[in-house]
Write a protein that holds these residues in place. Structure first.
Motif, PDB file in Angstrom:
ATOM      1  N   SER A  65      17.621 -22.523  31.489  1.00  0.00           N
ATOM      2  CA  SER A  65      17.289 -23.278  32.682  1.00  0.00           C
ATOM      3  C   SER A  65      15.779 -23.355  32.870  1.00  0.00           C
ATOM      4  N   LEU A  67      14.085 -23.328  35.610  1.00  0.00           N
ATOM      5  CA  LEU A  67      13.620 -22.360  36.603  1.00  0.00           C
ATOM      6  C   LEU A  67      13.424 -20.988  35.962  1.00  0.00           C
TER       7      LEU A  67
ATOM      8  N   LEU B  70      16.062 -29.732  44.454  1.00  0.00           N
ATOM      9  CA  LEU B  70      15.586 -28.588  45.239  1.00  0.00           C
ATOM     10  C   LEU B  70      15.416 -28.967  46.719  1.00  0.00           C
ATOM     11  N   LYS B 160      22.950 -25.451  34.104  1.00  0.00           N
ATOM     12  CA  LYS B 160      21.547 -25.063  33.991  1.00  0.00           C
ATOM     13  C   LYS B 160      20.789 -25.241  35.304  1.00  0.00           C
ATOM     14  N   ASP B 161      21.333 -26.023  36.231  1.00  0.00           N
ATOM     15  CA  ASP B 161      20.653 -26.198  37.519  1.00  0.00           C
ATOM     16  C   ASP B 161      21.130 -25.217  38.579  1.00  0.00           C
ATOM     17  N   PRO B 163      20.583 -22.067  38.906  1.00  0.00           N
ATOM     18  CA  PRO B 163      19.584 -21.125  39.420  1.00  0.00           C
ATOM     19  C   PRO B 163      18.888 -21.613  40.692  1.00  0.00           C
ATOM     20  N   LEU B 164      18.842 -22.961  40.865  1.00  0.00           N
ATOM     21  CA  LEU B 164      18.211 -23.483  42.076  1.00  0.00           C
ATOM     22  C   LEU B 164      18.910 -22.987  43.335  1.00  0.00           C
ATOM     23  N   SER B 166      19.726 -20.169  44.084  1.00  0.00           N
ATOM     24  CA  SER B 166      19.194 -18.893  44.560  1.00  0.00           C
ATOM     25  C   SER B 166      18.161 -19.107  45.659  1.00  0.00           C
ATOM     26  N   PHE B 174      20.606 -15.808  38.775  1.00  0.00           N
ATOM     27  CA  PHE B 174      19.150 -15.777  38.934  1.00  0.00           C
ATOM     28  C   PHE B 174      18.758 -15.000  40.193  1.00  0.00           C
ATOM     29  N   PHE B 198      22.040 -17.377  29.631  1.00  0.00           N
ATOM     30  CA  PHE B 198      22.129 -18.846  29.659  1.00  0.00           C
ATOM     31  C   PHE B 198      22.256 -19.416  28.261  1.00  0.00           C
TER      32      PHE B 198
END
Lengths: 223, 225
Positions: A65, A67, B70, B160-161, B163-164, B166, B174, B198
């Protein structure tokens, strides 16, 4: 508080943040284009070591990712004695991540150039470097620009993440104003609008113009 | 502070990280399920005969697609309570991911439907099939395989997105890594482990999607075996 009063009070701050966002965008755009070119070519190399390095790089950065990569560059690299400024860390992470996606686009573009072009350059006794530089690269632009344009819009959106490693960009400012005033609808709404305007009215027309230009250069567009 | 990777510390936090990975997988799965349905609604908005609805639909899709996920997360999380709608971070996250990726999936669906040859429609018209019957028996069975690779790509994309999430306090992988790192003041191991987890999950998934894509292309006769 009316929306106009909100804009009068915080508009300048948001605009200053926007300037930083644009700076991040331009720097990471330059970096990702360079990385894509290098690794796209490496991916097609006949040398297995070079090809392997490119494949590992691309799979690694596409598989994790953004981030996580960003936080790794900013918070973990200091453990190895490499401390980057937040802005630099943001640009490096964005450039490396999008470079991996861009490399695949470049690879596809090079493969899409008709084989006859390679053979003709070969027949004319061009050196391999000259063949790539003068014959192949100019022809890949009309092919790679449309997918690269999509990627670049994604890049603009991804720049918002650098706010999380303390780069004072538009997202950071919006969050800051939100935590002071609690006017969430106004500040996040305005931030969304600014991103939308940047994408639709500036970035996309610019990329379309590049596409037209590239098509014209190889004699495919309208003069 | 000790330099280098501390294996004992990594081993100590491993169970926590694996539990949090489960949350990440759940978040990705639920978000994806919502996105699949939302995509259908955007597709519907695109294909209705009304020009006005088409236009509104297109603008909404464009707006969602060209603004960062985000800030959309922040918007939903902070603004809805102002209108008296109090939702947990989890629900907000799932709604936002569903909406954001729903716009992308509607494009996948549209591409798939347009990938079905027009003559198929004409043939159905000639055979006097109803529109519903044409969709159900003729068009959708042909469109679905075309949509599969795109749908798979966005499943990996959503994963993969996550973690945002968090940032609004959803306790996924994450988030757990940041918490563990902050508590022990060591970020090297937690963030490295997040990266590795990941990689382990998404690289095989991405390879599988690429294989599917190839299979579909071969079946469609676009490329040779």
């Amino acid at each position: 508080m009316s929306y106009f009063a909100f804009l009068a009070e915080h508009g300048t701050t948001l605009l200053l943040g926007t300037v930083t966002t644009i700076k991040v965008l331009i720097c990471s755009m330059i970096l990702y284009v360079i990385i894509s070119m290098i690794f796209g070519l490496m991916r097609l190399s006949k040398n297995l070591v070079i090809q392997g390095i490119a494949t590992v790089y691309i799979e690694f950065f596409r598989g994790t990712s953004l981030l996580v990569q960003l936080f790794w560059v900013y918070y973990v690299l200091p453990f190895f004695g490499i401390s980057l400024e937040a802005f630099v860390a943001g640009v490096v992470a964005l450039g490396l991540n999008f470079g991996a996606y861009g490399a695949e686009i470049v690879r596809g573009g090079i493969l899409a150039v008709p084989k006859g072009q390679w053979e003709a350059a070969h027949a004319l006794n061009f050196s391999p470097a000259k063949r790539i530089k003068r014959i192949i690269i100019p022809q890949i632009f009309p092919i790679i620009l449309p997918p690269a344009a999509n990627l670049t819009v994604e890049l603009l959106k991804a720049t918002a993440l650098v706010a999380l490693v303390t780069v004072v960009d538009l997202t950071f400012e919006a969050k800051q104003i939100n935590s002071i005033t609690w006017l969430s609808a106004q500040c996040f709404g305005t931030a969304l609008l600014i991103y939308y305007i940047m994408a639709r009215l500036a970035l996309v027309p610019f990329l379309r113009w590049l596409e037209v230009l590239a098509a014209r250069k190889v004699g495919r567009g309208k003069a | 502070m000790e330099m280098g990777f501390r294996w004992d510390f990594a081993y100590e936090i491993l169970p926590d990280m694996l539990w949090a990975t489960l949350n990440t997988i759940i978040a990705a799965g639920v978000g994806y399920a919502i996105a699949l349905v939302v995509g259908l609604f955007f597709l519907l908005g695109q294909r209705t005969p009304s020009k006005i609805i088409n236009g509104i639909n297109r603008e909404i899709v464009e707006f969602i697609r060209s603004t960062p996920l985000l800030i959309q997360l922040f918007f939903v999380y902070f603004v809805l309570p102002q209108f008296g709608i109090k939702l947990s971070a989890w629900v907000c996250g799932m709604i936002t991911i569903g909406l954001h990726f729903g716009t992308y999936l509607s494009e996948v669906y549209r591409g798939a439907l347009e990938g079905v040859s027009k003559t198929q429609w004409e043939a159905c018209r000639a055979l006097n099939f109803s529109t519903a019957y044409t969709y159900r028996k003729i068009v959708l069975p042909q469109a679905f395989p075309i949509a599969i690779p795109g749908m798979g790509n966005y499943l990996v994309g959503i994963f993969k997105d996550t973690p945002l999430l968090s940032t609004i306090g959803v306790a996924e992988l994450f988030h757990a890594a940041t918490a563990v790192g902050g508590y022990n003041y060591r970020y090297l191991e937690p963030y490295t482990m997040v990266g590795i987890i990941f990689l382990i999950l998404s690289v095989p998934a991405a390879m599988w999607v690429r294989k599917l894509e190839r299979t579909v292309n071969v079946a469609q006769g676009k490329i040779k075996q």
